[in-house]
Design a protein around this motif. Structure first.
Motif, PDB file in Angstrom:
ATOM      1  N   LEU A  28       0.832  -1.205   0.000  1.00  4.04           N
ATOM      2  CA  LEU A  28       0.000   0.000   0.000  1.00  4.04           C
ATOM      3  C   LEU A  28       0.865   1.252   0.000  1.00  4.04           C
ATOM      4  N   LYS A  29       1.923   1.226   0.813  1.00  2.00           N
ATOM      5  CA  LYS A  29       2.827   2.370   0.911  1.00  2.00           C
ATOM      6  C   LYS A  29       3.495   2.677  -0.425  1.00  2.00           C
ATOM      7  N   ASN A  68      -2.535  -1.209  -4.896  1.00  5.99           N
ATOM      8  CA  ASN A  68      -3.813  -1.266  -4.185  1.00  5.99           C
ATOM      9  C   ASN A  68      -4.123  -2.664  -3.641  1.00  5.99           C
ATOM     10  N   VAL A  69      -5.225  -2.762  -2.897  1.00 11.71           N
ATOM     11  CA  VAL A  69      -5.568  -4.005  -2.205  1.00 11.71           C
ATOM     12  C   VAL A  69      -5.666  -5.179  -3.178  1.00 11.71           C
ATOM     13  N   ALA A  76      -3.315  -4.556   3.739  1.00 14.62           N
ATOM     14  CA  ALA A  76      -3.539  -3.418   2.850  1.00 14.62           C
ATOM     15  C   ALA A  76      -4.768  -2.624   3.294  1.00 14.62           C
ATOM     16  N   VAL A  77      -5.825  -3.333   3.740  1.00 15.12           N
ATOM     17  CA  VAL A  77      -7.027  -2.646   4.210  1.00 15.12           C
ATOM     18  C   VAL A  77      -6.727  -1.909   5.513  1.00 15.12           C
ATOM     19  N   GLN A 104      -4.974   1.319   5.218  1.00 15.19           N
ATOM     20  CA  GLN A 104      -5.769   2.447   4.749  1.00 15.19           C
ATOM     21  C   GLN A 104      -6.539   3.117   5.880  1.00 15.19           C
ATOM     22  N   VAL A 105      -6.942   2.325   6.880  1.00 12.71           N
ATOM     23  CA  VAL A 105      -7.833   2.884   7.900  1.00 12.71           C
ATOM     24  C   VAL A 105      -7.122   3.255   9.206  1.00 12.71           C
ATOM     25  N   GLY A 160       0.460   3.226  11.579  1.00 10.33           N
ATOM     26  CA  GLY A 160       1.023   2.858  10.286  1.00 10.33           C
ATOM     27  C   GLY A 160       2.536   2.922  10.308  1.00 10.33           C
TER      28      GLY A 160
END
Lengths: 237, 105
Positions: free
Chosen positions: A31-32, A36-37, A146-147, A150-151, A157
């Motif tokens: 993700l970084k 994407n997921v 990955a999810v 994001q949250v 993180g």
């Protein structure tokens, strides 16, 4: 046949649980680097390799070339060729080629280790059963990572960014402490890597290329100075 | 573009695993090649960790503390997950501490 599959499935449970957490950090890392997921999940599902994927993610993130990507995968994953060779000796000789092609798909370090330690015949159903859950765990963990990346708040993180490196350290350090040549090889790799990173002369060398150069140099010098006795290489590979 | 990269990675990795299982079935006996392959995982994991790990987090002190924690836990033979979790937790604590007391120093 069915019994072998279930037996394999059961032997795959601990591997799958371990993979879940490692791939969690692979997902965060992906993700970084702008993956994407879905792409992360696809990569894990089709690659099934932590070090190779990590190097691949680094190259994708840095906008590296395909040649660089192929070279890193070749070098870093070359050990799988050795494992497949060893595994090939243990598989029933009459196993047809298409079954061997299936078994090859997820011949990871851990699956190889369990297969080699398995007493009794390595049937096709056992091997497929053993690979099922680890593949699921590896892919599922990547999605979760990955999810979560994001949250989660940035402070968490930032802390989680260290997870994968922590696992790398957990693989290298215990071996380096007990096996002196491994320590030298690791120190050489770290030294070369720092030189390429900090000496302005080498600033043209990309991240992927640096991994290739350091791995080849350190392993080659290690092999030259400290040849491994034949029986240990099988156990540790 | 990313899909092409993923496909190429998958293909190379699969071929490396598949060809020795199907085509060449004899053992590698050359001691130098065996030794080289034995050292590859350690060399490449180290090269991927150092020095990038020090820039992975939001602050250098956080990363340094995390690496130190990982080294200590790994020396104590903790499993992969414990080492990784310990490193992450250390980074979190150090970085929280830095934000809390950052204004004072």
């Amino acid at each position: 046949m069915k019994g072998h599959f279930m037996e394999g499935l059961k032997d795959g449970v601990p591997i799958a649980l371990g993979y879940l957490s490692v791939s969690f950090s692979v997902g965060i890392m992906a993700l970084k680097e702008g993956i994407n997921v879905f792409q992360g999940a696809l990569m894990s599902l089709t690659n099934m390799t932590s070090a190779g994927q990590f190097a691949g993610i680094t190259i994708i993130g840095a906008g590296g070339t395909l040649l660089e990507l192929v070279l890193t995968q070749l070098i870093i994953n070359l050990r799988y060729a050795l494992m497949s060779l060893s595994l090939s000796q243990k598989l029933p000789e009459e196993m047809p080629v298409w079954q061997r092609m299936v078994v090859a798909f997820a011949n990871t370090d851990e699956i190889f280790a369990v297969a080699m330690g398995h007493t009794g015949s390595l049937t096709f159903s056992y091997m497929v059963g053993m690979q099922c859950l680890p593949i699921l765990g590896w892919t599922g963990g990547t999605v979760l990572g990955a999810v979560a990346g994001q949250v989660l708040p940035p402070a968490i993180g930032s802390a989680l960014s260290l997870a994968l490196y922590g696992m790398f350290i957990a693989v290298v350090v215990p071996a380096a402490v007990t096996i002196r040549p491994v320590l030298w090889v690791a120190l050489m790799a770290a030294f070369f890597s720092c030189m390429i990173c900090y000496i302005p002369l080498f600033s043209g060398i990309s991240a992927g290329m640096s991994i290739i150069i350091c791995t080849i140099l350190a392993s080659a010098i290690g092999a030259l100075l400290f040849p491994v006795p034949q029986e240990t290489d099988k156990k540790e590979a | 573009m990313i899909y092409l990269y993923i496909l190429v990675m998958a293909l190379v990795t699969y071929l490396i695993r598949m060809i020795p299982l199907t085509v060449f079935r004899q053992k590698i006996t050359n001691p130098w090649i065996c030794s080289f392959l034995y050292y590859v995982p350690y060399a490449c994991l180290t090269a991927m960790t150092v020095p990038t790990v020090f820039y992975a987090t939001e602050s250098l002190p956080g990363a340094l503390a995390g690496v130190a924690a990982a080294l200590i836990l790994a020396c104590c033979r903790r499993n992969l997950v414990t080492v990784a979790a310990g490193a992450c937790l250390t980074v979190y604590i150090v970085e929280q501490f830095m934000t809390l007391f950052g204004n004072i120093f």
